[in-house]
Motif scaffolding. Structure first.
Motif, PDB file in Angstrom:
ATOM      1  N   ALA A 182      38.562   4.470 -42.715  1.00 34.97           N
ATOM      2  CA  ALA A 182      37.396   4.138 -43.540  1.00 34.97           C
ATOM      3  C   ALA A 182      36.626   5.407 -43.896  1.00 34.97           C
ATOM      4  O   ALA A 182      36.543   6.354 -43.104  1.00 34.97           O
ATOM      5  CB  ALA A 182      36.483   3.171 -42.805  1.00 34.97           C
ATOM      6  N   LEU A 183      36.044   5.398 -45.078  1.00 35.01           N
ATOM      7  CA  LEU A 183      35.059   6.396 -45.471  1.00 35.01           C
ATOM      8  C   LEU A 183      33.675   5.790 -45.301  1.00 35.01           C
ATOM      9  O   LEU A 183      33.509   4.568 -45.349  1.00 35.01           O
ATOM     10  CB  LEU A 183      35.259   6.813 -46.930  1.00 35.01           C
ATOM     11  CG  LEU A 183      36.660   7.288 -47.329  1.00 35.01           C
ATOM     12  CD1 LEU A 183      36.677   7.667 -48.816  1.00 35.01           C
ATOM     13  CD2 LEU A 183      37.110   8.462 -46.482  1.00 35.01           C
ATOM     14  N   ASP A 184      32.672   6.646 -45.092  1.00 32.65           N
ATOM     15  CA  ASP A 184      31.311   6.121 -45.009  1.00 32.65           C
ATOM     16  C   ASP A 184      30.747   5.959 -46.419  1.00 32.65           C
ATOM     17  O   ASP A 184      31.425   6.199 -47.422  1.00 32.65           O
ATOM     18  CB  ASP A 184      30.439   7.002 -44.112  1.00 32.65           C
ATOM     19  CG  ASP A 184      30.119   8.376 -44.704  1.00 32.65           C
ATOM     20  OD1 ASP A 184      30.425   8.630 -45.893  1.00 32.65           O
ATOM     21  OD2 ASP A 184      29.553   9.213 -43.967  1.00 32.65           O
ATOM     22  N   MET A 185      29.496   5.545 -46.520  1.00 35.52           N
ATOM     23  CA  MET A 185      28.910   5.265 -47.824  1.00 35.52           C
ATOM     24  C   MET A 185      28.734   6.517 -48.678  1.00 35.52           C
ATOM     25  O   MET A 185      28.527   6.437 -49.890  1.00 35.52           O
ATOM     26  CB  MET A 185      27.564   4.549 -47.649  1.00 35.52           C
ATOM     27  CG  MET A 185      27.685   3.173 -46.999  1.00 35.52           C
ATOM     28  SD  MET A 185      28.785   2.044 -47.895  1.00 35.52           S
ATOM     29  CE  MET A 185      27.878   1.817 -49.424  1.00 35.52           C
ATOM     30  N   ASN A 186      28.835   7.708 -48.062  1.00 34.91           N
ATOM     31  CA  ASN A 186      28.732   8.967 -48.798  1.00 34.91           C
ATOM     32  C   ASN A 186      30.099   9.561 -49.116  1.00 34.91           C
ATOM     33  O   ASN A 186      30.182  10.665 -49.670  1.00 34.91           O
ATOM     34  CB  ASN A 186      27.908   9.979 -47.997  1.00 34.91           C
ATOM     35  CG  ASN A 186      26.475   9.530 -47.814  1.00 34.91           C
ATOM     36  OD1 ASN A 186      25.825   9.098 -48.756  1.00 34.91           O
ATOM     37  ND2 ASN A 186      25.977   9.615 -46.584  1.00 34.91           N
ATOM     38  N   GLY A 187      31.171   8.861 -48.753  1.00 36.30           N
ATOM     39  CA  GLY A 187      32.508   9.352 -49.048  1.00 36.30           C
ATOM     40  C   GLY A 187      33.096  10.260 -47.993  1.00 36.30           C
ATOM     41  O   GLY A 187      34.192  10.803 -48.173  1.00 36.30           O
ATOM     42  N   ASN A 188      32.387  10.436 -46.859  1.00 32.70           N
ATOM     43  CA  ASN A 188      32.934  11.221 -45.753  1.00 32.70           C
ATOM     44  C   ASN A 188      33.875  10.347 -44.920  1.00 32.70           C
ATOM     45  O   ASN A 188      33.706   9.128 -44.847  1.00 32.70           O
ATOM     46  CB  ASN A 188      31.818  11.733 -44.846  1.00 32.70           C
ATOM     47  CG  ASN A 188      30.846  12.630 -45.571  1.00 32.70           C
ATOM     48  OD1 ASN A 188      31.239  13.595 -46.215  1.00 32.70           O
ATOM     49  ND2 ASN A 188      29.557  12.305 -45.481  1.00 32.70           N
ATOM     50  N   VAL A 189      34.846  10.972 -44.279  1.00 32.43           N
ATOM     51  CA  VAL A 189      35.721  10.246 -43.364  1.00 32.43           C
ATOM     52  C   VAL A 189      34.873   9.704 -42.212  1.00 32.43           C
ATOM     53  O   VAL A 189      34.045  10.411 -41.651  1.00 32.43           O
ATOM     54  CB  VAL A 189      36.834  11.165 -42.823  1.00 32.43           C
ATOM     55  CG1 VAL A 189      37.658  10.444 -41.752  1.00 32.43           C
ATOM     56  CG2 VAL A 189      37.738  11.628 -43.963  1.00 32.43           C
ATOM     57  N   SER A 190      35.092   8.432 -41.881  1.00 28.24           N
ATOM     58  CA  SER A 190      34.353   7.811 -40.785  1.00 28.24           C
ATOM     59  C   SER A 190      35.275   7.615 -39.581  1.00 28.24           C
ATOM     60  O   SER A 190      35.312   8.463 -38.692  1.00 28.24           O
ATOM     61  CB  SER A 190      33.752   6.479 -41.246  1.00 28.24           C
ATOM     62  OG  SER A 190      33.037   5.858 -40.207  1.00 28.24           O
ATOM     63  N   GLU A 191      36.025   6.527 -39.545  1.00 34.20           N
ATOM     64  CA  GLU A 191      36.901   6.243 -38.417  1.00 34.20           C
ATOM     65  C   GLU A 191      37.934   5.215 -38.842  1.00 34.20           C
ATOM     66  O   GLU A 191      37.904   4.723 -39.981  1.00 34.20           O
ATOM     67  CB  GLU A 191      36.093   5.742 -37.213  1.00 34.20           C
ATOM     68  CG  GLU A 191      35.268   4.516 -37.496  1.00 34.20           C
ATOM     69  CD  GLU A 191      34.375   4.099 -36.326  1.00 34.20           C
ATOM     70  OE1 GLU A 191      34.320   4.819 -35.322  1.00 34.20           O
ATOM     71  OE2 GLU A 191      33.743   3.031 -36.438  1.00 34.20           O
ATOM     72  N   ALA A 192      38.831   4.889 -37.945  1.00 35.93           N
ATOM     73  CA  ALA A 192      39.800   3.831 -38.201  1.00 35.93           C
ATOM     74  C   ALA A 192      39.150   2.484 -37.900  1.00 35.93           C
ATOM     75  O   ALA A 192      37.954   2.408 -37.605  1.00 35.93           O
ATOM     76  CB  ALA A 192      41.050   4.055 -37.357  1.00 35.93           C
ATOM     77  N   SER A 193      39.931   1.398 -37.957  1.00 36.16           N
ATOM     78  CA  SER A 193      39.325   0.076 -37.786  1.00 36.16           C
ATOM     79  C   SER A 193      38.699  -0.087 -36.414  1.00 36.16           C
ATOM     80  O   SER A 193      37.596  -0.631 -36.294  1.00 36.16           O
ATOM     81  CB  SER A 193      40.364  -1.020 -38.044  1.00 36.16           C
ATOM     82  OG  SER A 193      41.421  -0.961 -37.105  1.00 36.16           O
ATOM     83  N   VAL A 194      39.381   0.388 -35.368  1.00 34.75           N
ATOM     84  CA  VAL A 194      38.840   0.275 -34.008  1.00 34.75           C
ATOM     85  C   VAL A 194      39.126   1.544 -33.204  1.00 34.75           C
ATOM     86  O   VAL A 194      39.337   1.493 -31.997  1.00 34.75           O
ATOM     87  CB  VAL A 194      39.402  -0.962 -33.262  1.00 34.75           C
ATOM     88  CG1 VAL A 194      38.864  -2.241 -33.862  1.00 34.75           C
ATOM     89  CG2 VAL A 194      40.931  -0.974 -33.275  1.00 34.75           C
ATOM     90  N   ALA A 195      39.122   2.694 -33.861  1.00 35.60           N
ATOM     91  CA  ALA A 195      39.424   3.946 -33.163  1.00 35.60           C
ATOM     92  C   ALA A 195      38.748   5.109 -33.875  1.00 35.60           C
ATOM     93  O   ALA A 195      38.557   5.077 -35.097  1.00 35.60           O
ATOM     94  CB  ALA A 195      40.935   4.172 -33.095  1.00 35.60           C
ATOM     95  N   ASN A 196      38.394   6.122 -33.107  1.00 32.75           N
ATOM     96  CA  ASN A 196      37.855   7.348 -33.673  1.00 32.75           C
ATOM     97  C   ASN A 196      38.982   8.227 -34.195  1.00 32.75           C
ATOM     98  O   ASN A 196      40.139   8.075 -33.801  1.00 32.75           O
ATOM     99  CB  ASN A 196      37.049   8.116 -32.623  1.00 32.75           C
ATOM    100  CG  ASN A 196      35.787   7.392 -32.202  1.00 32.75           C
ATOM    101  OD1 ASN A 196      35.633   7.024 -31.037  1.00 32.75           O
ATOM    102  ND2 ASN A 196      34.873   7.179 -33.136  1.00 32.75           N
ATOM    103  N   LEU A 197      38.630   9.148 -35.073  1.00 34.20           N
ATOM    104  CA  LEU A 197      39.629  10.011 -35.727  1.00 34.20           C
ATOM    105  C   LEU A 197      39.356  11.475 -35.412  1.00 34.20           C
ATOM    106  O   LEU A 197      38.201  11.909 -35.384  1.00 34.20           O
ATOM    107  CB  LEU A 197      39.591   9.771 -37.236  1.00 34.20           C
ATOM    108  CG  LEU A 197      40.581  10.569 -38.089  1.00 34.20           C
ATOM    109  CD1 LEU A 197      41.097   9.712 -39.248  1.00 34.20           C
ATOM    110  CD2 LEU A 197      39.950  11.852 -38.649  1.00 34.20           C
ATOM    111  N   PHE A 198      40.439  12.224 -35.208  1.00 30.09           N
ATOM    112  CA  PHE A 198      40.387  13.672 -35.001  1.00 30.09           C
ATOM    113  C   PHE A 198      41.349  14.349 -35.962  1.00 30.09           C
ATOM    114  O   PHE A 198      42.436  13.821 -36.251  1.00 30.09           O
ATOM    115  CB  PHE A 198      40.770  14.038 -33.566  1.00 30.09           C
ATOM    116  CG  PHE A 198      39.709  13.715 -32.548  1.00 30.09           C
ATOM    117  CD1 PHE A 198      38.867  14.703 -32.065  1.00 30.09           C
ATOM    118  CD2 PHE A 198      39.549  12.424 -32.069  1.00 30.09           C
ATOM    119  CE1 PHE A 198      37.884  14.418 -31.122  1.00 30.09           C
ATOM    120  CE2 PHE A 198      38.588  12.115 -31.128  1.00 30.09           C
ATOM    121  CZ  PHE A 198      37.753  13.112 -30.650  1.00 30.09           C
ATOM    122  N   LEU A 199      40.951  15.531 -36.427  1.00 35.72           N
ATOM    123  CA  LEU A 199      41.759  16.344 -37.344  1.00 35.72           C
ATOM    124  C   LEU A 199      41.987  17.706 -36.723  1.00 35.72           C
ATOM    125  O   LEU A 199      41.034  18.336 -36.249  1.00 35.72           O
ATOM    126  CB  LEU A 199      41.020  16.465 -38.682  1.00 35.72           C
ATOM    127  CG  LEU A 199      41.634  17.299 -39.810  1.00 35.72           C
ATOM    128  CD1 LEU A 199      41.132  16.757 -41.170  1.00 35.72           C
ATOM    129  CD2 LEU A 199      41.239  18.779 -39.708  1.00 35.72           C
TER     130      LEU A 199
END
Length: 309
Positions: A182-199
């Motif tokens: 998901a992206l947040d309302m500003n278009g930044n990467v947020s997280e997956a449906s039930v998990a945090n994301l790392f790059l």
């Protein structure tokens, strides 16, 4: 899931019940208005018996989630910690997934009913892999955005928030993917449906900052510490969607997901599916969770404490 898979007992409002008897009214406030809060916790098999990973931290977050909505839990943190230990012990699971939950019961008729009863339950069951580990999963950037914290407190692990997650995950599955990002309302990467994301890029590991409608995951915090202990620079920041496609690695973290590599996003291979860092951190995380790394021993609560000789 058959009821017998929940073991011998579910804890509800201070009493152990046979799982088939742990019921509530269809007129409960939670059913009509989504007024529920929960945690997901794992117990791992260790050489000293089952140990629950960061149990107190999870229960404390449950209290914080309820506080956002002015819901008072009729137990203390320590009482729910002990109830969780007793439940796992009673069911005899060496390893399991644990679900403490709080919900509003009756009366339900008013949206903000003053006298609605607060119920607290805890269940547990054996859980395998949420995602298959190995070559990595396939994800897509969802058309739905993550709900903004200006609309609902996204630091609350509230049942209502997961309607948004259902839209994200459902879209991904229907389109042939394993997971949504998901992206947040500003278009930044947020997280997956039930998990945090790392790059991962070089020796730097980035994860979206909390102002991107991100839940401050307990596994997220554990992985940040483990990664820093291994010499990685870990940064919380805004991440653009285009950064995902050119990362060295992408991985997800969560109680159920643990550490799961993402090999592909929107049909674009992420650096050939590389998962070196994800596998390194998964190995260390599982060693920590199973009592094999002394420096993280404080993360574990043993179901049957060792008897001093």
């Amino acid at each position: 899931m058959a009821m017998e898979q929940y073991g011998e007992a579910i804890w509800l409002d201070g009493v152990f019940h046979d799982p088939k008897d742990a019921n509530t009214s269809v007129m409960s406030h939670a059913i009509h208005y989504g007024s529920g809060f929960f945690e997901g916790i794992r117990a791992y098999a260790t050489p000293d018996g089952p140990a629950i990973f960061q149990l107190k931290e999870h229960i404390e977050r449950l209290f914080r989630s309820c506080a956002y909505y002015h819901v008072t839990i009729p137990y203390t943190v320590d009482e729910l910690v002990q109830a969780t230990i007793d439940l796992v012990d009673r069911n005899g699971f060496e390893a399991c997934y644990i679900r403490p939950f709080v919900f509003l019961g009756t009366p339900w008729q008013a949206l903000m009913a003053k006298d609605t009863e607060v119920h607290v339950g805890i269940s547990c069951w054996q859980l395998g892999e949420y995602f298959e580990k190995g070559t990595g999963i396939r994800a897509k950037v969802a058309s739905y955005r993550r709900v903004s914290s200006t609309m609902m407190p996204m630091q609350a692990k509230a049942a209502a928030n997961y309607m948004n997650s259902q839209l994200l995950k459902g879209e991904a599955l229907r389109d042939g993917f394993d997971e949504a990002i998901a992206l947040d309302m500003n278009g930044n990467v947020s997280e997956a449906s039930v998990a945090n994301l790392f790059l991962v890029k070089g020796n730097k590991i980035s994860t979206p900052s909390l102002d991107c409608s991100v839940l401050d995951g307990i596994t997220r915090q554990a992985i940040m510490r483990i990664a820093r202990d291994q010499g990685y620079e870990v940064i919380e920041r805004h991440i653009g969607r285009d950064e995902l496609y050119v990362a060295d690695e992408i991985f997800l973290t969560g109680t159920a997901a643990e550490i799961t590599s993402v090999a592909e996003i929107d049909h674009i291979s992420i650096n050939g599916g590389r998962n070196d860092v994800a596998n390194e951190l998964l190995g260390l995380y599982r060693k920590a969770a199973t009592g094999h790394l002394e420096e993280y021993a404080g993360w574990l609560t043993y179901v049957t404490p060792a008897v001093a000789e």
